[in-house]
Design an enzyme around this catalytic site. Structure first.
Site, PDB file in Angstrom:
ATOM      1  N   ASN A  26      -6.074   1.949 -12.839  1.00  0.00           N
ATOM      2  CA  ASN A  26      -4.993   1.190 -12.468  1.00  0.00           C
ATOM      3  C   ASN A  26      -3.932   1.567 -12.671  1.00  0.00           C
ATOM      4  O   ASN A  26      -3.530   2.213 -13.783  1.00  0.00           O
ATOM      5  CB  ASN A  26      -5.273  -0.283 -13.022  1.00  0.00           C
TER       6      ASN A  26
ATOM      7  N   HIS B 154       0.196   0.046 -13.634  1.00  0.00           N
ATOM      8  CA  HIS B 154       0.668  -1.321 -13.814  1.00  0.00           C
ATOM      9  C   HIS B 154       2.258  -1.027 -13.907  1.00  0.00           C
ATOM     10  O   HIS B 154       2.762   0.120 -14.517  1.00  0.00           O
ATOM     11  CB  HIS B 154       0.353  -1.935 -15.278  1.00  0.00           C
TER      12      HIS B 154
ATOM     13  N   GLY C 194       0.845  -1.162   0.042  1.00  0.00           N
ATOM     14  CA  GLY C 194       0.034   0.159   0.033  1.00  0.00           C
ATOM     15  C   GLY C 194       0.826   1.272   0.035  1.00  0.00           C
ATOM     16  O   GLY C 194       0.455   2.358   0.464  1.00  0.00           O
ATOM     17  N   SER C 195       2.228   1.212  -0.491  1.00  0.00           N
ATOM     18  CA  SER C 195       2.779   2.443  -0.418  1.00  0.00           C
ATOM     19  C   SER C 195       2.244   3.665  -1.586  1.00  0.00           C
ATOM     20  O   SER C 195       2.190   4.598  -1.107  1.00  0.00           O
ATOM     21  CB  SER C 195       4.239   2.282  -0.830  1.00  0.00           C
ATOM     22  N   ASN C 196       1.630   3.065  -2.615  1.00  0.00           N
ATOM     23  CA  ASN C 196       1.002   3.913  -3.350  1.00  0.00           C
ATOM     24  C   ASN C 196      -0.339   4.567  -2.929  1.00  0.00           C
ATOM     25  O   ASN C 196      -0.628   5.722  -2.882  1.00  0.00           O
ATOM     26  CB  ASN C 196       0.614   3.336  -4.595  1.00  0.00           C
TER      27      ASN C 196
END
Ligand code: GAR
Length: 190
Positions: free
Chosen positions: A102, A104, A13-15
């Site tokens: 999203n 990627h 979950g760093s983003n």
């Protein structure tokens, strides 16, 4: 207009954390919840620290429409996938048409598709002898990694890179660009 945003993440979950912190300074964009199917995901800990409500669901709930109902009940306007590794059900894609994005960790259409996530992507890029990789931000449709591309950024793959060193370089690109790209998209919508 005020946007209620849900972030979906399956792991670290760093983003998710980076996006949530970025949006603290924008009163029009609210991270209403952070959702995951993984009870052990570190993103739950990050959400707790940030004071953002979490939503832990099962794969059955994702597939049978309960997750979609919860998003509607919470008046979610926009969904950000940030390291979410499951397929988004078609009903959800249709309901949130062009309102799910999203990220990627490669230059799609290369190195995408089912089973291509995280370090698996970086391993494949290195094994193929690529000299360049990067990130792709795209809309989500019914097929893994095939929605329209919104943004790409590139970085070098160095001769002595390992999946870990490449992942770090890719993460830095993601942290730099993902919040800004989402912000720009939402400003255009609002
Ligand atoms: C990110 O690098 C993201 O691009 C990737 O998972 C990582 C999650 O990192 N997503 C995929 O591979 C999707 N196919 P984070 O949990 O630290 O944000």
């Amino acid at each position: 207009m005020m946007f209620n945003i849900a972030i979906f993440a399956s792991g670290s979950g760093s983003n998710a954390e980076n996006i949530a912190k970025h949006f603290l300074s924008n009163p029009k964009l609210k991270i209403t919840l952070i959702a995951t199917e993984n009870p052990n995901a570190f993103v739950l800990e990050r959400a707790k620290r940030l004071g953002i409500p979490t939503f832990l669901f099962t794969m059955d709930e994702l597939r049978n429409g309960s997750v979609l109902s919860k998003l509607i009940e919470q008046k979610i306007d926009f969904i950000v996938l940030a390291g979410f590794l499951k397929m988004v059900p078609v009903e959800m894609v249709r309901h949130f048409n062009n309102r799910i994005v999203n990220i990627h960790p490669a230059l799609l259409p290369k190195y995408g598709g089912k089973g291509m996530y995280g370090d698996r992507v970086h391993k494949a890029v290195i094994a193929a002898g690529e000299t360049e990789s990067g990130i792709t931000i795209h809309y989500v449709n019914e097929h893994y990694d095939e929605g329209d591309i919104i943004f790409q950024a590139r970085c070098s793959v160095l001769p002595n890179d390992t999946p870990e060193t490449l992942a770090q370089r890719i993460h830095e690109l993601e942290w730099e660009h993902y919040p800004k790209v989402i912000e720009t998209l939402l400003e255009k919508m609002g």
